[in-house]
Design a protein around this motif. Structure first.
Motif, PDB file in Angstrom:
ATOM      1  N   THR A  98      44.346  30.198  34.448  1.00 21.46           N
ATOM      2  CA  THR A  98      43.835  28.981  35.054  1.00 21.46           C
ATOM      3  C   THR A  98      44.194  28.967  36.537  1.00 21.46           C
ATOM      4  O   THR A  98      45.035  29.744  37.001  1.00 21.46           O
ATOM      5  N   TYR A  99      43.572  28.053  37.276  1.00 22.00           N
ATOM      6  CA  TYR A  99      43.842  27.951  38.711  1.00 22.00           C
ATOM      7  C   TYR A  99      43.467  26.563  39.205  1.00 22.00           C
ATOM      8  O   TYR A  99      42.814  25.781  38.494  1.00 22.00           O
ATOM      9  N   CYS A 116      39.903  30.193  34.648  1.00 20.23           N
ATOM     10  CA  CYS A 116      39.587  31.245  35.607  1.00 20.23           C
ATOM     11  C   CYS A 116      38.092  31.570  35.523  1.00 20.23           C
ATOM     12  O   CYS A 116      37.536  31.691  34.427  1.00 20.23           O
ATOM     13  N   LYS A 120      36.780  37.135  37.038  1.00 25.41           N
ATOM     14  CA  LYS A 120      38.072  37.101  37.709  1.00 25.41           C
ATOM     15  C   LYS A 120      39.204  36.939  36.698  1.00 25.41           C
ATOM     16  O   LYS A 120      38.990  36.503  35.569  1.00 25.41           O
ATOM     17  N   TYR A 121      40.416  37.258  37.157  1.00 28.79           N
ATOM     18  CA  TYR A 121      41.598  36.894  36.384  1.00 28.79           C
ATOM     19  C   TYR A 121      42.539  36.095  37.271  1.00 28.79           C
ATOM     20  O   TYR A 121      42.526  36.233  38.497  1.00 28.79           O
ATOM     21  N   CYS A 122      43.323  35.212  36.643  1.00 26.92           N
ATOM     22  CA  CYS A 122      44.155  34.265  37.383  1.00 26.92           C
ATOM     23  C   CYS A 122      45.597  34.301  36.884  1.00 26.92           C
ATOM     24  O   CYS A 122      45.846  34.427  35.681  1.00 26.92           O
ATOM     25  N   ILE A 127      43.491  32.478  41.755  1.00 30.14           N
ATOM     26  CA  ILE A 127      42.621  33.603  41.440  1.00 30.14           C
ATOM     27  C   ILE A 127      43.205  34.848  42.096  1.00 30.14           C
ATOM     28  O   ILE A 127      43.450  34.863  43.298  1.00 30.14           O
TER      29      ILE A 127
END
Length: 211
Positions: A98-99, A116, A120-122, A127
């Motif tokens: 999450t972000y 996210c 992408k990965y968070c 991010i």
């Protein structure tokens, strides 16, 4: 000793002393009681402390020696990349996957942390970058090579009319459609029949050739 005052046990006093800031003095207090974690009090002479509101945190910190206070607890806005339920002493970091945006402060609950985005990965509420080759990061990826969350999978279908790939998250325990929200890792290895790869700032998925 009346509420809002304290009467030190080591000396005789008639009127008592005014309870200092960041403390509470209910009736019969001998020594000021520091506000508990997640509470604050900015006024003198209080018999109770105020619970920290959602979206804020109340963290104890050393007091200014010139203030005459032994303790300082201020209510402050929850920073970006964190969330703060009621009575929070220390902001809670948005979990991996999450972000938040840099200007999104005052978040109150886990669902305020955004999943996210695609490709992408968070981590740590931010991010980080694109996912690795061979992985489908539909939503909530917590690593460059993520593993689908419990009972979560992504079914893909190719719409020959539109030429678009359709994503269908499902709950594998019930075989029902699944709504990916904050905390759900809807990301994992690229499904059979497709190939996934980073493409600039995002990721691309294509159907494999039939031959």
């Amino acid at each position: 000793c009346p509420p809002g005052l304290y009467c030190p046990s080591h000396k005789y006093t008639v009127a008592g002393k005014v309870c200092p800031k960041h403390h509470m003095c209910p009736e019969g207090t001998a020594d000021p009681i520091p506000c508990p974690l997640g509470f604050y009090q900015n006024s003198k002479g209080a018999d109770s402390c105020i619970p920290c509101s959602a979206g804020e945190y109340c963290q104890p910190k050393p007091a200014d020696p010139d203030s005459g206070n032994l303790l300082q607890i201020d209510n402050e806005i929850c920073p970006a990349q964190y969330y703060c339920p009621p009575e929070t002493a220390f902001p809670i970091k948005c979990p991996s996957g999450t972000y938040t945006l840099s200007d999104e402060t005052g978040r109150t609950q886990l669902s305020d942390c955004r999943p996210c985005p695609y490709g992408k990965y968070c981590r740590d509420g931010s991010i980080v970058g694109p996912c690795m080759y061979g992985f489908l990061c539909y939503s909530g990826a917590n690593a460059p090579n993520p593993k689908y969350g419990d009972d979560i999978d992504i079914e893909l279908s190719f719409n020959s009319t539109t030429g678009l790939i359709e994503f269908n998250p499902i709950n594998t325990a019930t075989n029902e459609p699944f709504n990916c929200t904050s905390g759900d890792v809807c990301a994992g290895p690229c499904p059979p029949g497709y190939y996934c790869y980073p493409n600039g700032v995002t990721s691309t998925i294509e159907p494999c050739a039939n031959n």
